[in-house]
Design a protein around this motif. Sequence first.
Motif, PDB file in Angstrom:
ATOM      1  N   LEU A 176       0.858  -1.133  -0.295  1.00  0.00           N
ATOM      2  CA  LEU A 176       0.009   0.068   0.029  1.00  0.00           C
ATOM      3  C   LEU A 176       0.996   1.275  -0.196  1.00  0.00           C
ATOM      4  N   THR A 177       2.315   1.163   0.208  1.00  0.00           N
ATOM      5  CA  THR A 177       2.907   2.350   0.617  1.00  0.00           C
ATOM      6  C   THR A 177       3.795   2.565  -0.726  1.00  0.00           C
ATOM      7  N   LEU A 178       4.056   1.554  -1.124  1.00  0.00           N
ATOM      8  CA  LEU A 178       4.874   1.820  -2.586  1.00  0.00           C
ATOM      9  C   LEU A 178       3.789   2.208  -3.634  1.00  0.00           C
ATOM     10  N   LEU A 179       2.366   2.103  -3.015  1.00  0.00           N
ATOM     11  CA  LEU A 179       0.810   2.740  -4.246  1.00  0.00           C
ATOM     12  C   LEU A 179       0.919   4.009  -3.415  1.00  0.00           C
ATOM     13  N   PHE A 180       0.396   4.489  -2.897  1.00  0.00           N
ATOM     14  CA  PHE A 180       0.697   5.381  -2.082  1.00  0.00           C
ATOM     15  C   PHE A 180       1.724   6.331  -2.413  1.00  0.00           C
ATOM     16  N   VAL A 181       2.808   6.441  -2.383  1.00  0.00           N
ATOM     17  CA  VAL A 181       4.325   7.026  -3.046  1.00  0.00           C
ATOM     18  C   VAL A 181       4.058   7.016  -4.733  1.00  0.00           C
ATOM     19  N   SER A 182       3.611   5.311  -4.821  1.00  0.00           N
ATOM     20  CA  SER A 182       3.647   6.148  -6.096  1.00  0.00           C
ATOM     21  C   SER A 182       2.754   6.847  -6.670  1.00  0.00           C
TER      22      SER A 182
END
Length: 460
Positions: free
Chosen positions: A3-9
């Motif tokens: 989820l963090t990777l998705l949000f940062v992307s």
Amino acid sequence: MILTLLFVSVSAVLIYVPSIANFRLTWLSDRLAMADTASVVLAAADTVDVPRDIQDQLLAAVGATAIAIRTGSVSRLIAAVEMPPEIDRTVDLRMMEPVADIVAAFETLLAPDERMLRVIGDSRNSGAVELVITDTPLRDAMLSYSVRVLWLAVLISVILSGLLFLSVDRMFVRPMRRLSQNMVAFSDAPDDSTRVITPSGRGDEIGVAEDHLASMQRDLQTTLREQRHLADLGLAVSKINHDLRNMLASAQLFSDRLGGVSDPTVQRFAPKLIAALDRAISYCQTTLAYGRAREAPPSRRLIALDRLVDDVADGLGLVGHQTIAFDNAVAQGMEIDADPDQLFRILVNLGRNAIQALESDSSPALVRRLTISGERRDGCIAIRVDDTGPGIPQAARAHLFQAFQGTVRPGGTGLGLAIAAELARAHGGSVALAEKAGPGACFEIIIPHRRESNGRPRAA
């Protein structure tokens, strides 16, 4: 972490969209500034015709195919290739349109073929400077910038998601896992005191959950110990009742023989003794049949309440008592629809508690009196057991009718009031501590009339 990777992307994309448009404008502004500087130098030299080699060097330095200066309505060509190409798109840097600039940036980035751009901007002198340039170098620079932004976003995403994962794991996941594992371990052996969770002392919601879980586990262990104690007690009572029933049966045989004695005193007491033994044997059989003291449904009969109260007084030894005065205040002929044995037990339990309270102080000056009265009310009979003893302490009233908790006397079991309340509830009634003006305690027993099939109360 995903989820963090998705949000940062997503955040990187939101940042990339305006930044790529700004990169395009900055790149074009730099080329335009270089062309403007060259035009200022050439204009200061007052050169009418710029030599071919100088034009080629200037165009190569700027990366353009044509450079012109416009003053008012007059345009002056500073440098140009021999065969200027056709213009595909005009870009005016003097007008700022964010949405249009973003769209133009992606058009440049995604264009399949080379395009010629006419770029217009303000000059350092009065007027404007124009530049004709291919967008291929711009597209290459934008692609290189996009790759750098992508790698930077990936690096930030990995670092940020790793830090966030470690923080969340340490702050929330591990404590929650500790809670769940403790619940599973405690459920496997709830009587093991070492499996009660030790609160971490946190001040947040997890700390509150740990505190309440520890309290609940301790309460549950206490309840389990009490239940085990009650189970052991029930087994012991069953064994005692088994032997006691045999002893009472033998006593019943002797009492039957006493009934044949012609002595008047024996003739007066023998029926009451036989009735008391019958009640005791019946209760022992009930306890053995159910494995515990679970009461059978009441077998209601029409009873003369005043005579039942006399039997209770005889059973408690109140007739002719040396220190306690007994008053049967039930109106003669008052009838009640109830189970005679269960109502007898209710009155005996309440009367025995009153006697123990009256005998708790041996001072000869005290007035010791026990009164049992009854009255008809709307749809029920109210029986009051009133004494002049020390009364019920306020601290004991909250658990007065709970087994093993309602006793106010040292050494008491607290079962008398609990049994009385249970038997009254079986009749659809209740036992409650009533308010009274004078000293002592007053318990009120409510026995409602039996209902007919149509729901109306049956008249006694």
